[in-house]
Scaffold this active site. Structure first.
Site, PDB file in Angstrom:
ATOM      1  N   ASN A   7       0.857  -1.179   0.000  1.00  0.00           N
ATOM      2  CA  ASN A   7       0.000   0.000   0.000  1.00  0.00           C
ATOM      3  C   ASN A   7       0.900   1.238   0.000  1.00  0.00           C
ATOM      4  O   ASN A   7       1.484   1.588   1.019  1.00  0.00           O
ATOM      5  CB  ASN A   7      -0.883  -0.048   1.265  1.00  0.00           C
ATOM      6  CG  ASN A   7      -1.830   1.136   1.350  1.00  0.00           C
ATOM      7  OD1 ASN A   7      -1.783   2.053   0.527  1.00  0.00           O
ATOM      8  ND2 ASN A   7      -2.693   1.122   2.354  1.00  0.00           N
ATOM      9  N   ARG A  91      -2.750  -2.107  -3.307  1.00  0.00           N
ATOM     10  CA  ARG A  91      -3.933  -1.286  -3.075  1.00  0.00           C
ATOM     11  C   ARG A  91      -3.874  -0.104  -4.034  1.00  0.00           C
ATOM     12  O   ARG A  91      -2.878   0.627  -4.080  1.00  0.00           O
ATOM     13  CB  ARG A  91      -3.927  -0.759  -1.643  1.00  0.00           C
ATOM     14  CG  ARG A  91      -5.102   0.133  -1.407  1.00  0.00           C
ATOM     15  CD  ARG A  91      -4.975   0.889  -0.132  1.00  0.00           C
ATOM     16  NE  ARG A  91      -6.163   1.695   0.053  1.00  0.00           N
ATOM     17  CZ  ARG A  91      -6.203   2.781   0.809  1.00  0.00           C
ATOM     18  NH1 ARG A  91      -5.136   3.171   1.458  1.00  0.00           N
ATOM     19  NH2 ARG A  91      -7.319   3.446   0.926  1.00  0.00           N
ATOM     20  N   HIS A 180     -12.817   3.204   0.322  1.00  0.00           N
ATOM     21  CA  HIS A 180     -12.803   2.173   1.384  1.00  0.00           C
ATOM     22  C   HIS A 180     -13.572   0.917   0.951  1.00  0.00           C
ATOM     23  O   HIS A 180     -14.050   0.162   1.805  1.00  0.00           O
ATOM     24  CB  HIS A 180     -13.477   2.667   2.691  1.00  0.00           C
ATOM     25  CG  HIS A 180     -12.776   3.793   3.366  1.00  0.00           C
ATOM     26  ND1 HIS A 180     -13.460   4.859   3.918  1.00  0.00           N
ATOM     27  CD2 HIS A 180     -11.470   4.014   3.609  1.00  0.00           C
ATOM     28  CE1 HIS A 180     -12.594   5.698   4.457  1.00  0.00           C
ATOM     29  NE2 HIS A 180     -11.374   5.204   4.291  1.00  0.00           N
ATOM     30  N   ASN A 211      -9.404   7.549  10.329  1.00  0.00           N
ATOM     31  CA  ASN A 211      -9.024   8.941  10.070  1.00  0.00           C
ATOM     32  C   ASN A 211      -9.874   9.507   8.949  1.00  0.00           C
ATOM     33  O   ASN A 211     -10.427  10.588   9.048  1.00  0.00           O
ATOM     34  CB  ASN A 211      -7.560   8.994   9.639  1.00  0.00           C
ATOM     35  CG  ASN A 211      -6.674   9.331  10.797  1.00  0.00           C
ATOM     36  OD1 ASN A 211      -7.074  10.101  11.678  1.00  0.00           O
ATOM     37  ND2 ASN A 211      -5.500   8.761  10.815  1.00  0.00           N
ATOM     38  N   ARG A 241     -10.976  16.332   7.634  1.00  0.00           N
ATOM     39  CA  ARG A 241     -11.770  16.680   6.438  1.00  0.00           C
ATOM     40  C   ARG A 241     -13.173  17.108   6.837  1.00  0.00           C
ATOM     41  O   ARG A 241     -13.764  16.532   7.748  1.00  0.00           O
ATOM     42  CB  ARG A 241     -11.874  15.478   5.497  1.00  0.00           C
ATOM     43  CG  ARG A 241     -10.574  15.093   4.870  1.00  0.00           C
ATOM     44  CD  ARG A 241     -10.720  13.870   3.984  1.00  0.00           C
ATOM     45  NE  ARG A 241      -9.590  12.978   4.182  1.00  0.00           N
ATOM     46  CZ  ARG A 241      -9.590  11.687   3.890  1.00  0.00           C
ATOM     47  NH1 ARG A 241     -10.656  11.116   3.363  1.00  0.00           N
ATOM     48  NH2 ARG A 241      -8.526  10.954   4.113  1.00  0.00           N
ATOM     49  N   ASP A 283      -7.217  13.426  16.413  1.00  0.00           N
ATOM     50  CA  ASP A 283      -7.303  12.079  16.978  1.00  0.00           C
ATOM     51  C   ASP A 283      -8.423  12.029  18.016  1.00  0.00           C
ATOM     52  O   ASP A 283      -8.428  12.812  18.965  1.00  0.00           O
ATOM     53  CB  ASP A 283      -5.958  11.702  17.609  1.00  0.00           C
ATOM     54  CG  ASP A 283      -5.909  10.222  17.937  1.00  0.00           C
ATOM     55  OD1 ASP A 283      -6.813   9.735  18.647  1.00  0.00           O
ATOM     56  OD2 ASP A 283      -4.959   9.558  17.467  1.00  0.00           O
ATOM     57  N   PHE A 284      -9.330  11.092  17.804  1.00  0.00           N
ATOM     58  CA  PHE A 284     -10.521  11.037  18.672  1.00  0.00           C
ATOM     59  C   PHE A 284     -10.179  10.735  20.121  1.00  0.00           C
ATOM     60  O   PHE A 284     -10.934  11.102  21.021  1.00  0.00           O
ATOM     61  CB  PHE A 284     -11.527  10.020  18.128  1.00  0.00           C
ATOM     62  CG  PHE A 284     -12.277  10.555  16.948  1.00  0.00           C
ATOM     63  CD1 PHE A 284     -11.729  10.508  15.683  1.00  0.00           C
ATOM     64  CD2 PHE A 284     -13.527  11.145  17.112  1.00  0.00           C
ATOM     65  CE1 PHE A 284     -12.400  11.026  14.588  1.00  0.00           C
ATOM     66  CE2 PHE A 284     -14.210  11.663  16.028  1.00  0.00           C
ATOM     67  CZ  PHE A 284     -13.642  11.604  14.755  1.00  0.00           C
ATOM     68  N   LEU A 332     -11.776   4.171  14.864  1.00  0.00           N
ATOM     69  CA  LEU A 332     -12.757   4.695  15.814  1.00  0.00           C
ATOM     70  C   LEU A 332     -13.945   3.731  15.969  1.00  0.00           C
ATOM     71  O   LEU A 332     -14.413   3.483  17.081  1.00  0.00           O
ATOM     72  CB  LEU A 332     -13.234   6.044  15.262  1.00  0.00           C
ATOM     73  CG  LEU A 332     -14.156   6.876  16.092  1.00  0.00           C
ATOM     74  CD1 LEU A 332     -13.483   7.336  17.359  1.00  0.00           C
ATOM     75  CD2 LEU A 332     -14.595   8.096  15.279  1.00  0.00           C
ATOM     76  N   GLU A 334     -13.959   0.619  15.748  1.00  0.00           N
ATOM     77  CA  GLU A 334     -13.589  -0.575  16.514  1.00  0.00           C
ATOM     78  C   GLU A 334     -13.265  -0.258  17.966  1.00  0.00           C
ATOM     79  O   GLU A 334     -13.444  -1.101  18.841  1.00  0.00           O
ATOM     80  CB  GLU A 334     -12.338  -1.225  15.880  1.00  0.00           C
ATOM     81  CG  GLU A 334     -12.603  -1.828  14.519  1.00  0.00           C
ATOM     82  CD  GLU A 334     -11.318  -2.195  13.774  1.00  0.00           C
ATOM     83  OE1 GLU A 334     -10.281  -2.402  14.422  1.00  0.00           O
ATOM     84  OE2 GLU A 334     -11.369  -2.260  12.536  1.00  0.00           O
ATOM     85  N   GLU A 384      -8.061  -4.926   5.666  1.00  0.00           N
ATOM     86  CA  GLU A 384      -7.969  -4.630   4.237  1.00  0.00           C
ATOM     87  C   GLU A 384      -6.838  -5.424   3.578  1.00  0.00           C
ATOM     88  O   GLU A 384      -6.959  -5.832   2.425  1.00  0.00           O
ATOM     89  CB  GLU A 384      -7.769  -3.122   4.031  1.00  0.00           C
ATOM     90  CG  GLU A 384      -9.062  -2.360   4.317  1.00  0.00           C
ATOM     91  CD  GLU A 384      -8.877  -0.868   4.501  1.00  0.00           C
ATOM     92  OE1 GLU A 384      -8.316  -0.462   5.536  1.00  0.00           O
ATOM     93  OE2 GLU A 384      -9.280  -0.114   3.614  1.00  0.00           O
TER      94      GLU A 384
END
Ligand code: ADP
Length: 397
Positions: A7, A91, A180, A211, A241, A283-284, A332, A334, A384
Protein backbone atom coordinates in the site's frame (compact mmCIF):
# COMPACT_ATOMS: atom_id res chain seq x y z
CA UNK A 1 1.36 -19.60 -1.32
CA UNK A 2 2.74 -16.34 0.09
CA UNK A 3 1.40 -13.00 -1.03
CA UNK A 4 2.95 -9.59 -0.50
CA UNK A 5 0.41 -6.80 -0.02
CA UNK A 6 1.66 -3.31 -0.79
CA UNK A 7 0.00 0.00 0.00
CA UNK A 8 1.97 2.99 -1.30
CA UNK A 9 1.39 6.57 -0.23
CA UNK A 10 3.33 9.57 -1.54
CA UNK A 11 6.16 9.12 0.98
CA UNK A 12 5.24 5.85 2.67
CA UNK A 13 4.86 2.18 1.89
CA UNK A 14 2.97 -0.26 4.11
CA UNK A 15 3.40 -3.96 3.51
CA UNK A 16 2.36 -7.35 4.80
CA UNK A 17 3.52 -10.79 3.74
CA UNK A 18 0.64 -13.24 4.22
CA UNK A 19 0.74 -17.02 4.18
CA UNK A 20 -2.42 -17.94 2.27
CA UNK A 21 -2.46 -21.54 3.57
CA UNK A 22 -3.65 -20.25 6.97
CA UNK A 23 -4.19 -16.54 6.11
CA UNK A 24 -1.69 -15.55 8.78
CA UNK A 25 0.63 -12.56 8.59
CA UNK A 26 4.26 -13.69 8.42
CA UNK A 27 5.86 -10.26 8.34
CA UNK A 28 4.77 -6.66 8.12
CA UNK A 29 6.12 -3.17 8.21
CA UNK A 30 6.16 0.41 7.12
CA UNK A 31 8.66 2.44 5.11
CA UNK A 32 8.39 6.13 5.91
CA UNK A 33 9.87 9.38 4.63
CA UNK A 34 10.57 7.97 1.18
CA UNK A 35 12.37 10.65 -0.83
CA UNK A 36 12.76 12.78 2.32
CA UNK A 37 15.70 13.02 4.69
CA UNK A 38 15.52 10.51 7.55
CA UNK A 39 13.93 7.58 5.66
CA UNK A 40 13.26 4.55 7.78
CA UNK A 41 11.75 1.07 7.51
CA UNK A 42 10.10 -0.45 10.57
CA UNK A 43 9.99 -4.18 9.96
CA UNK A 44 8.61 -7.04 11.97
CA UNK A 45 8.70 -10.74 11.25
CA UNK A 46 6.07 -12.30 13.48
CA UNK A 47 7.74 -14.12 16.34
CA UNK A 48 11.00 -12.18 15.99
CA UNK A 49 12.14 -8.87 17.36
CA UNK A 50 11.10 -5.70 15.48
CA UNK A 51 13.85 -3.90 13.60
CA UNK A 52 14.26 -0.30 12.54
CA UNK A 53 16.32 0.15 9.38
CA UNK A 54 17.53 3.69 8.86
CA UNK A 55 18.73 3.95 5.30
CA UNK A 56 18.34 6.50 2.53
CA UNK A 57 15.42 5.76 0.20
CA UNK A 58 15.40 8.17 -2.68
CA UNK A 59 12.30 6.64 -4.24
CA UNK A 60 9.75 3.82 -3.95
CA UNK A 61 12.01 1.41 -5.79
CA UNK A 62 14.71 1.91 -3.15
CA UNK A 63 12.09 1.36 -0.45
CA UNK A 64 10.82 -1.88 -2.01
CA UNK A 65 14.40 -3.12 -2.32
CA UNK A 66 15.02 -2.52 1.39
CA UNK A 67 11.71 -4.18 2.30
CA UNK A 68 12.54 -7.26 0.22
CA UNK A 69 16.05 -7.41 1.69
CA UNK A 70 14.48 -7.30 5.16
CA UNK A 71 12.09 -10.12 4.23
CA UNK A 72 14.95 -12.45 3.18
CA UNK A 73 17.44 -11.34 5.86
CA UNK A 74 18.92 -14.31 7.68
CA UNK A 75 18.37 -12.71 11.11
CA UNK A 76 15.14 -10.74 11.03
CA UNK A 77 13.71 -12.07 7.75
CA UNK A 78 10.68 -14.28 7.11
CA UNK A 79 11.55 -16.21 3.93
CA UNK A 80 14.61 -17.86 2.39
CA UNK A 81 14.37 -16.21 -1.01
CA UNK A 82 12.19 -13.84 -3.00
CA UNK A 83 11.05 -16.81 -5.10
CA UNK A 84 8.70 -17.66 -2.24
CA UNK A 85 6.60 -14.57 -3.06
CA UNK A 86 3.93 -15.94 -5.40
CA UNK A 87 2.15 -12.68 -6.13
CA UNK A 88 1.92 -9.03 -5.10
CA UNK A 89 -1.40 -7.34 -4.34
CA UNK A 90 -1.40 -3.55 -4.69
CA UNK A 91 -3.93 -1.29 -3.07
CA UNK A 92 -5.00 1.23 -5.70
CA UNK A 93 -7.24 4.06 -4.58
CA UNK A 94 -9.05 5.02 -7.78
CA UNK A 95 -10.17 2.67 -10.51
CA UNK A 96 -12.58 5.17 -12.09
CA UNK A 97 -15.48 3.66 -14.02
CA UNK A 98 -13.18 1.30 -15.82
CA UNK A 99 -12.51 -1.14 -13.01
CA UNK A 100 -15.42 -2.88 -11.34
CA UNK A 101 -13.22 -5.56 -9.83
CA UNK A 102 -9.61 -6.36 -9.01
CA UNK A 103 -7.41 -7.04 -12.06
CA UNK A 104 -4.13 -8.61 -13.06
CA UNK A 105 -1.78 -5.72 -13.83
CA UNK A 106 -0.87 -5.54 -17.52
CA UNK A 107 0.42 -2.71 -19.69
CA UNK A 108 -3.16 -1.83 -20.65
CA UNK A 109 -4.15 -1.69 -16.98
CA UNK A 110 -1.23 0.60 -16.16
CA UNK A 111 -2.25 2.91 -18.99
CA UNK A 112 -5.81 3.04 -17.69
CA UNK A 113 -4.52 3.77 -14.18
CA UNK A 114 -2.43 6.65 -15.46
CA UNK A 115 -5.65 8.05 -16.92
CA UNK A 116 -7.40 7.70 -13.55
CA UNK A 117 -4.64 9.81 -11.97
CA UNK A 118 -6.44 12.87 -13.34
CA UNK A 119 -9.31 12.32 -10.92
CA UNK A 120 -7.14 11.03 -8.05
CA UNK A 121 -4.02 13.17 -8.26
CA UNK A 122 -3.03 12.61 -4.63
CA UNK A 123 -3.47 8.86 -4.52
CA UNK A 124 -3.00 7.10 -7.83
CA UNK A 125 0.49 8.39 -8.73
CA UNK A 126 2.10 6.91 -5.58
CA UNK A 127 0.13 3.67 -6.08
CA UNK A 128 1.55 3.48 -9.60
CA UNK A 129 5.07 4.19 -8.36
CA UNK A 130 4.72 1.16 -6.09
CA UNK A 131 3.59 -0.99 -9.00
CA UNK A 132 6.49 0.09 -11.24
CA UNK A 133 9.01 -0.38 -8.43
CA UNK A 134 7.79 -3.93 -7.65
CA UNK A 135 7.78 -4.85 -11.33
CA UNK A 136 11.40 -3.82 -11.71
CA UNK A 137 12.57 -5.84 -8.75
CA UNK A 138 10.20 -8.82 -9.10
CA UNK A 139 9.74 -8.96 -12.89
CA UNK A 140 8.25 -12.45 -13.05
CA UNK A 141 5.83 -12.20 -10.18
CA UNK A 142 2.16 -11.57 -11.04
CA UNK A 143 0.78 -8.30 -9.68
CA UNK A 144 -2.85 -7.55 -8.94
CA UNK A 145 -4.51 -4.16 -8.44
CA UNK A 146 -7.26 -4.05 -5.82
CA UNK A 147 -9.27 -0.84 -5.98
CA UNK A 148 -10.89 1.19 -3.20
CA UNK A 149 -13.58 2.21 -5.65
CA UNK A 150 -14.41 -1.15 -7.27
CA UNK A 151 -16.96 -2.41 -4.71
CA UNK A 152 -19.04 0.73 -5.26
CA UNK A 153 -19.32 0.34 -9.02
CA UNK A 154 -22.62 -1.49 -8.44
CA UNK A 155 -24.26 1.77 -7.29
CA UNK A 156 -27.27 2.71 -9.39
CA UNK A 157 -27.01 5.94 -11.39
CA UNK A 158 -29.40 7.79 -9.07
CA UNK A 159 -26.90 7.20 -6.23
CA UNK A 160 -23.82 8.27 -8.14
CA UNK A 161 -25.07 11.15 -10.26
CA UNK A 162 -24.60 14.71 -8.93
CA UNK A 163 -27.17 17.32 -9.81
CA UNK A 164 -24.72 19.22 -12.01
CA UNK A 165 -24.96 19.72 -15.78
CA UNK A 166 -24.91 16.22 -17.28
CA UNK A 167 -22.20 17.27 -19.74
CA UNK A 168 -19.72 17.51 -16.85
CA UNK A 169 -20.26 13.84 -16.15
CA UNK A 170 -19.73 13.06 -19.81
CA UNK A 171 -16.69 15.30 -20.14
CA UNK A 172 -14.87 14.79 -16.83
CA UNK A 173 -16.58 11.71 -15.34
CA UNK A 174 -17.65 13.81 -12.35
CA UNK A 175 -19.78 11.43 -10.28
CA UNK A 176 -19.75 9.63 -6.94
CA UNK A 177 -17.16 6.84 -6.85
CA UNK A 178 -16.88 6.02 -3.15
CA UNK A 179 -13.82 4.68 -1.35
CA UNK A 180 -12.80 2.17 1.38
CA UNK A 181 -14.52 -0.42 -0.85
CA UNK A 182 -12.21 -3.24 0.20
CA UNK A 183 -13.14 -2.66 3.83
CA UNK A 184 -16.89 -2.25 3.24
CA UNK A 185 -16.94 -5.47 1.22
CA UNK A 186 -14.87 -7.41 3.78
CA UNK A 187 -16.91 -6.40 6.83
CA UNK A 188 -20.29 -6.81 5.11
CA UNK A 189 -19.38 -10.38 4.13
CA UNK A 190 -18.07 -11.06 7.63
CA UNK A 191 -21.30 -9.66 9.10
CA UNK A 192 -23.41 -12.13 7.13
CA UNK A 193 -21.16 -14.97 8.34
CA UNK A 194 -21.41 -13.79 11.94
CA UNK A 195 -25.18 -13.75 12.02
CA UNK A 196 -25.45 -16.90 9.90
CA UNK A 197 -27.62 -15.55 7.07
CA UNK A 198 -26.96 -15.36 3.32
CA UNK A 199 -25.74 -11.87 2.43
CA UNK A 200 -28.22 -11.81 -0.49
CA UNK A 201 -31.03 -11.53 2.09
CA UNK A 202 -29.50 -8.75 4.17
CA UNK A 203 -29.67 -4.97 4.25
CA UNK A 204 -26.43 -3.86 5.88
CA UNK A 205 -24.99 -0.45 6.70
CA UNK A 206 -21.22 -0.51 7.13
CA UNK A 207 -19.59 2.37 9.02
CA UNK A 208 -15.84 2.59 8.34
CA UNK A 209 -14.78 5.20 10.88
CA UNK A 210 -11.02 5.81 10.81
CA UNK A 211 -9.02 8.94 10.07
CA UNK A 212 -10.94 8.98 6.83
CA UNK A 213 -14.49 7.77 7.28
CA UNK A 214 -17.30 6.54 5.07
CA UNK A 215 -20.62 4.74 5.34
CA UNK A 216 -22.03 2.35 2.78
CA UNK A 217 -25.46 0.85 2.16
CA UNK A 218 -24.95 -2.79 1.18
CA UNK A 219 -28.17 -4.35 -0.12
CA UNK A 220 -28.03 -8.06 -0.90
CA UNK A 221 -24.22 -7.99 -0.85
CA UNK A 222 -23.72 -5.08 -3.24
CA UNK A 223 -22.98 -1.43 -2.57
CA UNK A 224 -26.01 0.70 -3.46
CA UNK A 225 -24.85 4.01 -1.98
CA UNK A 226 -21.87 5.39 -0.11
CA UNK A 227 -21.00 8.64 1.62
CA UNK A 228 -17.67 9.47 -0.02
CA UNK A 229 -18.01 10.90 -3.49
CA UNK A 230 -15.92 12.10 -6.41
CA UNK A 231 -13.08 12.33 -3.87
CA UNK A 232 -12.71 11.09 -0.29
CA UNK A 233 -13.68 14.56 0.97
CA UNK A 234 -17.45 14.11 0.83
CA UNK A 235 -19.69 12.64 3.49
CA UNK A 236 -18.99 12.39 7.20
CA UNK A 237 -16.99 14.89 9.20
CA UNK A 238 -13.56 13.25 9.58
CA UNK A 239 -10.29 13.77 11.47
CA UNK A 240 -9.28 16.77 9.36
CA UNK A 241 -11.77 16.68 6.44
CA UNK A 242 -14.98 18.66 6.45
CA UNK A 243 -17.24 16.16 4.68
CA UNK A 244 -20.57 17.53 3.42
CA UNK A 245 -20.84 21.32 3.46
CA UNK A 246 -22.82 23.84 1.49
CA UNK A 247 -20.77 24.12 -1.73
CA UNK A 248 -21.41 27.88 -1.79
CA UNK A 249 -19.08 28.19 1.23
CA UNK A 250 -16.17 27.54 -1.12
CA UNK A 251 -16.66 30.59 -3.30
CA UNK A 252 -17.65 32.65 -0.25
CA UNK A 253 -14.32 31.77 1.41
CA UNK A 254 -12.35 32.44 -1.75
CA UNK A 255 -13.79 35.95 -1.85
CA UNK A 256 -13.87 36.85 1.85
CA UNK A 257 -10.57 35.26 2.90
CA UNK A 258 -8.89 35.88 -0.43
CA UNK A 259 -7.98 32.21 -0.83
CA UNK A 260 -7.10 30.34 -4.00
CA UNK A 261 -8.87 27.13 -5.00
CA UNK A 262 -6.01 25.00 -3.75
CA UNK A 263 -5.90 26.89 -0.45
CA UNK A 264 -9.60 26.19 0.13
CA UNK A 265 -8.97 22.58 -0.84
CA UNK A 266 -6.19 22.40 1.74
CA UNK A 267 -8.41 24.00 4.38
CA UNK A 268 -11.22 21.51 3.73
CA UNK A 269 -8.91 18.48 3.67
CA UNK A 270 -6.34 19.27 6.34
CA UNK A 271 -7.71 21.86 8.74
CA UNK A 272 -11.37 20.97 9.10
CA UNK A 273 -13.32 18.02 10.51
CA UNK A 274 -13.14 17.37 14.24
CA UNK A 275 -9.74 19.08 14.33
CA UNK A 276 -11.25 22.23 12.88
CA UNK A 277 -14.22 22.33 15.24
CA UNK A 278 -12.42 21.30 18.43
CA UNK A 279 -9.09 23.04 17.88
CA UNK A 280 -7.71 20.16 19.96
CA UNK A 281 -6.61 17.34 17.65
CA UNK A 282 -7.67 15.14 14.76
CA UNK A 283 -7.30 12.08 16.98
CA UNK A 284 -10.52 11.04 18.67
CA UNK A 285 -8.66 9.80 21.76
CA UNK A 286 -7.49 13.37 22.44
CA UNK A 287 -10.90 14.82 21.66
CA UNK A 288 -12.78 12.33 23.85
CA UNK A 289 -10.31 13.10 26.70
CA UNK A 290 -10.70 16.85 26.26
CA UNK A 291 -14.50 16.57 26.14
CA UNK A 292 -14.50 14.47 29.32
CA UNK A 293 -12.55 17.29 31.00
CA UNK A 294 -15.23 19.80 30.00
CA UNK A 295 -13.82 21.25 26.75
CA UNK A 296 -17.00 22.44 25.03
CA UNK A 297 -15.62 22.65 21.50
CA UNK A 298 -14.28 19.11 21.80
CA UNK A 299 -17.76 18.00 22.88
CA UNK A 300 -19.30 19.93 20.00
CA UNK A 301 -16.95 18.20 17.53
CA UNK A 302 -18.03 14.82 18.87
CA UNK A 303 -21.72 15.77 18.75
CA UNK A 304 -21.41 16.92 15.13
CA UNK A 305 -19.54 13.74 14.23
CA UNK A 306 -22.05 11.40 15.90
CA UNK A 307 -25.05 13.17 14.40
CA UNK A 308 -23.59 12.87 10.91
CA UNK A 309 -23.10 9.12 11.32
CA UNK A 310 -26.68 8.80 12.55
CA UNK A 311 -28.05 10.84 9.64
CA UNK A 312 -26.35 8.58 7.12
CA UNK A 313 -27.62 5.44 8.86
CA UNK A 314 -31.16 6.85 8.78
CA UNK A 315 -30.98 7.89 5.16
CA UNK A 316 -29.51 4.59 3.99
CA UNK A 317 -32.14 2.63 5.91
CA UNK A 318 -34.75 4.72 4.08
CA UNK A 319 -32.99 4.20 0.76
CA UNK A 320 -32.86 0.41 1.18
CA UNK A 321 -36.38 0.26 2.60
CA UNK A 322 -35.22 -1.57 5.73
CA UNK A 323 -32.24 -2.48 7.82
CA UNK A 324 -30.93 -5.75 9.30
CA UNK A 325 -27.36 -5.00 10.35
CA UNK A 326 -25.15 -2.05 11.24
CA UNK A 327 -21.40 -2.69 11.26
CA UNK A 328 -18.80 -0.48 12.94
CA UNK A 329 -15.18 -0.83 11.84
CA UNK A 330 -11.77 0.94 11.53
CA UNK A 331 -9.85 2.87 14.23
CA UNK A 332 -12.76 4.70 15.81
CA UNK A 333 -15.53 2.26 14.91
CA UNK A 334 -13.59 -0.58 16.51
CA UNK A 335 -12.21 1.26 19.51
CA UNK A 336 -14.73 3.83 20.65
CA UNK A 337 -17.78 2.44 22.50
CA UNK A 338 -18.98 6.04 22.86
CA UNK A 339 -19.10 6.58 19.09
CA UNK A 340 -21.12 3.40 18.52
CA UNK A 341 -23.48 4.27 21.33
CA UNK A 342 -24.01 7.91 20.39
CA UNK A 343 -24.42 7.14 16.67
CA UNK A 344 -27.13 4.59 17.46
CA UNK A 345 -28.88 6.67 20.12
CA UNK A 346 -32.37 7.60 18.96
CA UNK A 347 -32.48 4.85 16.34
CA UNK A 348 -34.65 2.62 18.56
CA UNK A 349 -37.57 3.43 16.24
CA UNK A 350 -35.70 1.54 13.52
CA UNK A 351 -35.22 -1.44 15.84
CA UNK A 352 -31.66 -0.61 16.93
CA UNK A 353 -30.84 -1.34 20.57
CA UNK A 354 -27.24 -1.20 21.80
CA UNK A 355 -26.32 -3.34 24.82
CA UNK A 356 -24.08 -1.09 26.94
CA UNK A 357 -22.26 -3.98 28.53
CA UNK A 358 -21.54 -5.83 25.27
CA UNK A 359 -20.63 -2.52 23.64
CA UNK A 360 -17.93 -1.86 26.21
CA UNK A 361 -15.26 -3.54 24.11
CA UNK A 362 -12.42 -2.53 21.80
CA UNK A 363 -11.13 -4.20 18.66
CA UNK A 364 -12.92 -7.54 18.99
CA UNK A 365 -15.40 -9.16 16.65
CA UNK A 366 -18.66 -9.01 18.56
CA UNK A 367 -22.43 -8.38 18.42
CA UNK A 368 -22.95 -5.26 20.54
CA UNK A 369 -26.75 -4.98 20.27
CA UNK A 370 -29.21 -6.55 22.74
CA UNK A 371 -30.52 -10.05 22.03
CA UNK A 372 -33.95 -8.60 21.21
CA UNK A 373 -32.62 -5.83 18.95
CA UNK A 374 -34.31 -6.22 15.55
CA UNK A 375 -31.26 -4.68 13.88
CA UNK A 376 -28.00 -6.39 14.83
CA UNK A 377 -25.16 -4.01 15.58
CA UNK A 378 -21.75 -5.56 15.01
CA UNK A 379 -18.18 -4.58 15.77
CA UNK A 380 -15.93 -6.14 13.13
CA UNK A 381 -12.22 -5.28 12.94
CA UNK A 382 -11.49 -4.60 9.30
CA UNK A 383 -8.59 -6.32 7.56
CA UNK A 384 -7.97 -4.63 4.24
CA UNK A 385 -4.62 -6.38 3.74
CA UNK A 386 -6.16 -9.84 4.06
CA UNK A 387 -8.98 -8.81 1.73
CA UNK A 388 -6.40 -7.62 -0.84
CA UNK A 389 -4.41 -10.86 -0.44
CA UNK A 390 -7.57 -12.97 -0.99
CA UNK A 391 -8.44 -11.10 -4.19
CA UNK A 392 -4.83 -11.38 -5.35
CA UNK A 393 -4.81 -15.13 -4.72
CA UNK A 394 -7.88 -15.66 -6.89
CA UNK A 395 -6.67 -13.47 -9.76
CA UNK A 396 -2.96 -14.35 -9.80
CA UNK A 397 -3.59 -18.10 -10.04
P1 ADP B 1 -6.68 5.29 8.89
O1 ADP B 1 -7.83 5.93 8.18
O2 ADP B 1 -5.46 6.17 8.97
O3 ADP B 1 -6.40 3.85 8.50
P2 ADP B 1 -7.54 4.15 11.41
O4 ADP B 1 -8.60 3.26 10.93
O5 ADP B 1 -6.29 3.54 11.96
O6 ADP B 1 -7.17 5.28 10.38
O7 ADP B 1 -8.17 5.08 12.54
C1 ADP B 1 -7.39 6.00 13.22
C2 ADP B 1 -8.27 6.80 14.17
O8 ADP B 1 -8.96 5.91 15.07
C3 ADP B 1 -7.42 7.69 15.08
O9 ADP B 1 -7.29 8.95 14.53
C4 ADP B 1 -8.23 7.74 16.33
O10 ADP B 1 -8.99 8.92 16.26
C5 ADP B 1 -9.18 6.57 16.30
N1 ADP B 1 -8.89 5.67 17.44
C6 ADP B 1 -7.97 4.69 17.50
N2 ADP B 1 -8.00 4.11 18.73
C7 ADP B 1 -8.96 4.74 19.44
C8 ADP B 1 -9.47 4.63 20.77
N3 ADP B 1 -8.98 3.73 21.62
N4 ADP B 1 -10.46 5.47 21.15
C9 ADP B 1 -10.94 6.38 20.30
N5 ADP B 1 -10.50 6.56 19.05
C10 ADP B 1 -9.53 5.75 18.61
Amino acid sequence: MKILVVNCGSSSLKYQLINMENEEVIAKGLAERIGIEGSVVKHETIGKEKVVIEQEMKDHKAAIQIVLDALVDSNHGAIQSMDEISAVGHRVVHGGEEFTDSVLITDAVKKALEKCSDIAPLHNPPNLMGIYACEEILPNVPMVAVFDTAFHQTMPSDSYMYALPYELYEKHRIRRYGFHGTSHKYVSQKAAEMIGKPIEELKIITCHLGNGASITAVDGGVSVDTSMGFTPLEGLAMGTRCGDIDPAIITFLMEKENLSGSQVNELMNKKSGVLGISGVSSDFRDIEDAAAKGNERAQLALNVYHKKVKKYIGSYAAEMGGLDVIVFTAGLGENSPETRKEACKGLEFLGVKIDDEKNNVRGKERIVSTDDSKVKVLLIPTNEELAIARETKVIAK
